[in-house]
Design an enzyme around this catalytic site. Structure first.
Site, PDB file in Angstrom:
ATOM      1  N   ALA A  97       0.835  -1.200   0.000  1.00 52.23           N
ATOM      2  CA  ALA A  97       0.000   0.000   0.000  1.00 52.23           C
ATOM      3  C   ALA A  97       0.879   1.263   0.000  1.00 52.23           C
ATOM      4  CB  ALA A  97      -0.921  -0.015   1.212  1.00 52.23           C
ATOM      5  N   PRO A  98       0.442   2.334  -0.691  1.00 54.75           N
ATOM      6  CA  PRO A  98      -0.870   2.534  -1.319  1.00 54.75           C
ATOM      7  C   PRO A  98      -1.035   1.922  -2.693  1.00 54.75           C
ATOM      8  CG  PRO A  98       0.438   4.511  -1.530  1.00 54.75           C
ATOM      9  CD  PRO A  98       1.255   3.568  -0.704  1.00 54.75           C
ATOM     10  N   GLY A  99       0.025   1.326  -3.293  1.00 53.04           N
ATOM     11  CA  GLY A  99      -0.200   0.489  -4.454  1.00 53.04           C
ATOM     12  C   GLY A  99       0.335   0.954  -5.781  1.00 53.04           C
TER      13      GLY A  99
ATOM     14  N   ASP B 246       0.119  -6.294   2.569  1.00 49.92           N
ATOM     15  CA  ASP B 246       0.239  -5.136   3.446  1.00 49.92           C
ATOM     16  C   ASP B 246      -0.534  -5.426   4.723  1.00 49.92           C
ATOM     17  OD1 ASP B 246       1.240  -2.059   2.992  1.00 49.92           O
ATOM     18  OD2 ASP B 246      -0.394  -2.175   4.451  1.00 49.92           O
TER      19      ASP B 246
ATOM     20  N   ASP C  38       0.961  -9.197   8.093  1.00 49.15           N
ATOM     21  CA  ASP C  38       2.276  -8.671   8.445  1.00 49.15           C
ATOM     22  C   ASP C  38       3.293  -9.364   7.543  1.00 49.15           C
ATOM     23  OD1 ASP C  38       4.820  -8.224   9.567  1.00 49.15           O
ATOM     24  OD2 ASP C  38       3.962  -7.943  11.556  1.00 49.15           O
TER      25      ASP C  38
ATOM     26  N   CYS D 178      12.101   5.194   0.575  1.00 50.72           N
ATOM     27  CA  CYS D 178      12.006   6.617   0.232  1.00 50.72           C
ATOM     28  C   CYS D 178      12.737   7.426   1.298  1.00 50.72           C
ATOM     29  CB  CYS D 178      10.552   7.049   0.088  1.00 50.72           C
ATOM     30  SG  CYS D 178       9.509   6.699   1.521  1.00 50.72           S
TER      31      CYS D 178
END
Length: 449
Positions: free
Chosen positions: A261-263, A280, A306, A376
């Site tokens: 996610a978010p995909g 996710d 998880d 990120c």
């Protein structure tokens, strides 16, 4: 003398947006709540949905501008206040920040910025006695603020010192300062088109980046833009669109997106023809991922679990993408709250989680399969150092260097080891809003046969 009657948000245009902005700022700066949670998450501010689209956009831009320029705003207000910002009335502090941000960087008439900030403090019992102070300070800001900003234009006040110092150590002072300045610019809207990217660049009044991403300065509700409802594209920073491409041709292959996610990356892989298993742990985020897949008319198997505990699928896994939870310091252009929510101590806990995820991915991957690890983050512990530790511990893995041709011949995006490393100051542009990338790291590894 009759008691003063304070106007309600519904009676004064624009006041509701500023009151909600003040609440959300308080949530970030004093309650350590993320912007995403307060704007769109389970704990979203109840007033956000009641705002008209124009006011909602104004509120979002107000909050983002203040958080992006918080250090500079602190400098300006400290020069305009004899005794500093009032600490016993948070709404007075918020009103000063909101008023000054509008005066200095937003297309709002000075008189409106001052008046609405005064009304903001008048409507709060603890802050009302500071109405005169707020009025006087913001009027001075309208006269003197631009010169005070110019005093510190070349400085990096809007990046927390602990973070800037780390970047200087790891990237050198010139690059660190260029990154900090790039983060201060309001970012563009980046989209990945399913097809005909050049056509969508034209329709959205944007331009094509060398990597194929469409970049536009259009603002407002994304859902109202051409092509959204029919599922022609999705929002994705240009740097975030690179890691999923590192698998090469995935047609017919089983690829696991382990923290999906978010995909955006799940969507890329599905569009490229892979059988994607998206994993996710968040049910709410997974619902959003499924909604996006449905809008885009794409298919993926979704699993709420998880990732560290997930036992794996029933078929051999050709590739695994580990887009690991991290400090997210590379996304501060788009998520300016990160600068004020993260602490250096957070890195150790997150690197421990990243290690567990990489170990899990290695165990699930079939011999000969490909592992792409990305974060990120701009912090080396969450990038090259994590991969070096994994390679030292797992003799059955080897690095597969990324070629410049795989990243639009932008060799500056690659490290000497052949990993991907994008920086906020990459892809400079004459218009700073059209330049820059999120800070991303990615490495490609292969498992021995």
């Amino acid at each position: 003398m009759p008691a003063q009657r304070f106007a309600s948000p519904s009676e004064v245009p624009g006041l509701a947006a500023r009151r909600i902005a003040a609440d959300i700022l308080d949530g970030v700066l004093h309650k350590h709540r993320t912007l995403d949670d307060q704007l769109d998450g389970a704990g979203a501010h109840p007033g956000v949905k009641r705002l008209a689209d124009r006011d909602r956009a104004l509120m979002r831009r107000l909050v983002a501008t203040i958080l992006r320029r918080l250090g500079t705003l602190g400098h300006v207000l400290s020069r305009l206040l004899d005794r500093g910002v009032p600490t016993d009335a948070p709404r007075a502090q918020s009103a000063l920040l909101i008023g000054a941000a509008q005066i200095l960087w937003m297309d709002v008439p000075d008189h409106a910025a001052v008046d609405l900030s005064v009304r903001l403090v008048q409507s709060d019992r603890r802050a009302a006695r500071y109405a005169g102070l707020v009025n006087a300070v913001l009027r001075r800001c309208a006269r003197e603020g631009a010169a005070l900003v110019e005093e510190v234009t070349s400085q990096t006040l809007d990046t927390p010192p602990w973070l800037l110092n780390r970047w200087i150590v790891h990237y050198g002072e010139a690059t660190a300062r260029a990154m900090a300045l790039a983060i201060g610019n309001e970012p563009s809207l980046d989209i990945t088109a399913k097809a005909d990217a050049e056509q969508w660049a034209s329709r959205l009044h944007g331009e094509m980046l060398p990597t194929g991403t469409v970049r536009t300065l259009l603002q407002g509700s994304v859902t109202m833009l051409p092509g959204f409802a029919e599922g022609a594209w999705w929002v994705q920073d240009a740097a975030a669109a690179l890691p999923a491409r590192l698998f090469g041709d995935v047609t017919g292959k089983t690829i696991v997106d382990l923290c999906a996610a978010p995909g955006g990356k799940t969507t890329q892989l599905a569009l490229a023809g892979a059988h994607v298993i998206a994993v996710d742990r968040s049910p709410a985020r997974m619902t959003r991922l499924r909604d996006n897949l449905a809008r885009l008319a794409l298919q993926a198997e979704t699993v709420v679990a998880d990732a560290v505990e997930w036992p794996g699928g029933n078929v051999p896994i050709d590739g695994i993408l580990v887009d690991a939870p991290c400090t997210s310091t590379g996304t501060m252009r788009r998520h300016p709250d990160i600068a004020w929510l993260r602490q250096e101590a957070d890195i150790a806990a997150l690197t421990a989680l990243q290690k567990r995820l990489l170990q899990k991915a290695t165990s699930l991957l079939k011999p000969g399969g490909t592992l792409v690890y990305c974060t990120c983050s701009l912090e080396p512990e969450e990038g090259g150092e994590a991969v070096a530790a994994l390679l030292a511990a797992e003799s059955g893995l080897r690095r597969v260097p990324i070629e410049a041709a795989e990243v639009a011949s932008l060799a500056e995006l690659l490290t000497p080891e052949g990993d991907l490393r994008t920086l906020p100051c990459h892809l400079p542009h004459a218009d700073p809003r059209l330049g820059g990338l999120d800070g991303f790291y990615a490495a490609r590894l292969a498992k021995s046969l």
